[in-house]
Design a protein around this motif. Sequence first.
Motif, PDB file in Angstrom:
ATOM      1  N   ARG A 134      -3.775   0.928   4.449  1.00  0.00           N
ATOM      2  CA  ARG A 134      -2.869   1.802   6.135  1.00  0.00           C
ATOM      3  C   ARG A 134      -1.239   1.455   5.593  1.00  0.00           C
ATOM      4  NH1 ARG A 134      -5.996  -0.633  10.828  1.00  0.00           N
ATOM      5  NH2 ARG A 134      -5.063  -3.350  10.272  1.00  0.00           N
ATOM      6  N   PHE A 157       0.766  -1.010  -0.291  1.00  0.00           N
ATOM      7  CA  PHE A 157      -0.131  -0.298  -0.499  1.00  0.00           C
ATOM      8  C   PHE A 157       1.275   1.228  -0.492  1.00  0.00           C
ATOM      9  CE2 PHE A 157      -2.698   3.209   2.115  1.00  0.00           C
ATOM     10  CZ  PHE A 157      -3.137   3.827   1.378  1.00  0.00           C
ATOM     11  N   GLN A 158       1.425   1.116   1.237  1.00  0.00           N
ATOM     12  CA  GLN A 158       2.281   2.486   0.726  1.00  0.00           C
ATOM     13  C   GLN A 158       3.560   2.549  -0.330  1.00  0.00           C
ATOM     14  OE1 GLN A 158       2.830   4.331   3.346  1.00  0.00           O
ATOM     15  NE2 GLN A 158       4.288   5.810   2.158  1.00  0.00           N
ATOM     16  N   GLY A 163       0.935   7.398  -6.271  1.00  0.00           N
ATOM     17  CA  GLY A 163      -0.543   8.035  -6.878  1.00  0.00           C
ATOM     18  C   GLY A 163      -1.704   6.887  -7.051  1.00  0.00           C
ATOM     19  N   CYS A 164      -1.562   5.625  -6.754  1.00  0.00           N
ATOM     20  CA  CYS A 164      -2.048   4.825  -6.833  1.00  0.00           C
ATOM     21  C   CYS A 164      -2.373   3.628  -5.988  1.00  0.00           C
ATOM     22  CB  CYS A 164      -1.321   3.819  -8.071  1.00  0.00           C
ATOM     23  SG  CYS A 164      -0.663   4.610  -8.995  1.00  0.00           S
ATOM     24  N   SER A 165      -2.575   5.240  -4.715  1.00  0.00           N
ATOM     25  CA  SER A 165      -3.670   4.261  -3.322  1.00  0.00           C
ATOM     26  C   SER A 165      -5.043   3.332  -3.922  1.00  0.00           C
ATOM     27  CB  SER A 165      -3.480   5.171  -2.142  1.00  0.00           C
ATOM     28  OG  SER A 165      -3.938   6.267  -2.590  1.00  0.00           O
ATOM     29  N   GLN A 166      -5.603   3.950  -4.354  1.00  0.00           N
ATOM     30  CA  GLN A 166      -6.990   3.774  -4.411  1.00  0.00           C
ATOM     31  C   GLN A 166      -7.372   2.053  -5.368  1.00  0.00           C
ATOM     32  OE1 GLN A 166      -5.695   5.167  -6.454  1.00  0.00           O
ATOM     33  NE2 GLN A 166      -6.125   5.099  -8.240  1.00  0.00           N
ATOM     34  N   SER A 180       1.136   4.298  -2.564  1.00  0.00           N
ATOM     35  CA  SER A 180       0.566   5.516  -2.357  1.00  0.00           C
ATOM     36  C   SER A 180       1.697   6.800  -2.878  1.00  0.00           C
ATOM     37  CB  SER A 180       0.475   5.513  -1.154  1.00  0.00           C
ATOM     38  OG  SER A 180      -0.645   4.528  -0.583  1.00  0.00           O
ATOM     39  N   GLU A 181       3.000   5.685  -3.158  1.00  0.00           N
ATOM     40  CA  GLU A 181       3.843   6.524  -3.558  1.00  0.00           C
ATOM     41  C   GLU A 181       4.248   6.963  -4.982  1.00  0.00           C
ATOM     42  OE1 GLU A 181       7.309   4.765  -2.033  1.00  0.00           O
ATOM     43  OE2 GLU A 181       7.604   5.726  -0.033  1.00  0.00           O
ATOM     44  N   GLU A 240      -9.627  -1.293   2.519  1.00  0.00           N
ATOM     45  CA  GLU A 240      -8.457   0.524   2.504  1.00  0.00           C
ATOM     46  C   GLU A 240      -7.309   0.080   3.309  1.00  0.00           C
ATOM     47  OE1 GLU A 240     -10.109   3.953   4.170  1.00  0.00           O
ATOM     48  OE2 GLU A 240     -11.978   3.203   2.729  1.00  0.00           O
TER      49      GLU A 240
END
Length: 274
Positions: free
Chosen positions: A274, A253-254, A260-263, A257-258, A272
């Motif tokens: 975390r 997930f991290q 821009g693809c966390s969704q 997220s880095e 979701e």
Amino acid sequence: MALESLSEHAEAQLAEIELLLSMFPSQDELEVEPVAYAELRAYVEGTADCPPDTRPELCIKIRTHTGYVGSLARCGESSRAQHTRLVAGLRSHLCESCTGEVCVLSAVDWLRDHTHEYLELDTAANGTKAIEAVETLSAETFTRLWIYSHHIYNKSKRKNILEWAKELQLTGFSMPGKPGVVCVEGLQAACEEFWARVKVLTWKRIMIRHREDVPLDLTTQSDSSLRRFDGFDETAFDPHGSRGNHMDLGQLFQFLSERGCSQIFQLYFGVEGR
């Protein structure tokens, strides 16, 4: 047909339909007759004792530069003569390559490759503009495929994934283990070629979980401006478990997220990150 054969055939039908739904998530691209689909699913899942009386009807729509063209049901984009020739060509292909087998995916691949040829046959006579070939459209579209597999263990498959992505100038990553995750991004034609190669390997389960398509204005925009990844690598996140085949999903997930693809995490795992 024996009950066991009926069950196996129904499972194969359902698997192909679900794979198509993952490839074409929008109803603008794929329509499935809902009642027969629900009956088929109920039979396969054991909540219905009898197989459905009819097979789910599919309407696959092939995208051209002017919009979507219904490939199995005639629409305003195609004449009666064009549609008749298209159906005849598809039937000939299926008779030659899919005798006795569930072959929806083969039919879709053939339609993607050949629909534009039949739509272009009458353009000289009626003066309309020729529909661009699928390959031309693909060259003007940036695509990102998010692929999910039940697991990715096999060293040969892992090598193929790396080599094919680099050969096709795709960026992204591959996460082996259980489950397996692959992301490829680049020109649509290259992404489709990658998926065509990968999906025919032997898998317990593999599908396109999500796809992103962005039309490119080649005069002002390049595909490189849309890429989220640099190069293509196999990535592991603190492997653990008795076989070392489970990854730390928090680290995944991290990683997403880095970039821009966390969704995407929730699309893969239903929760979701975390």
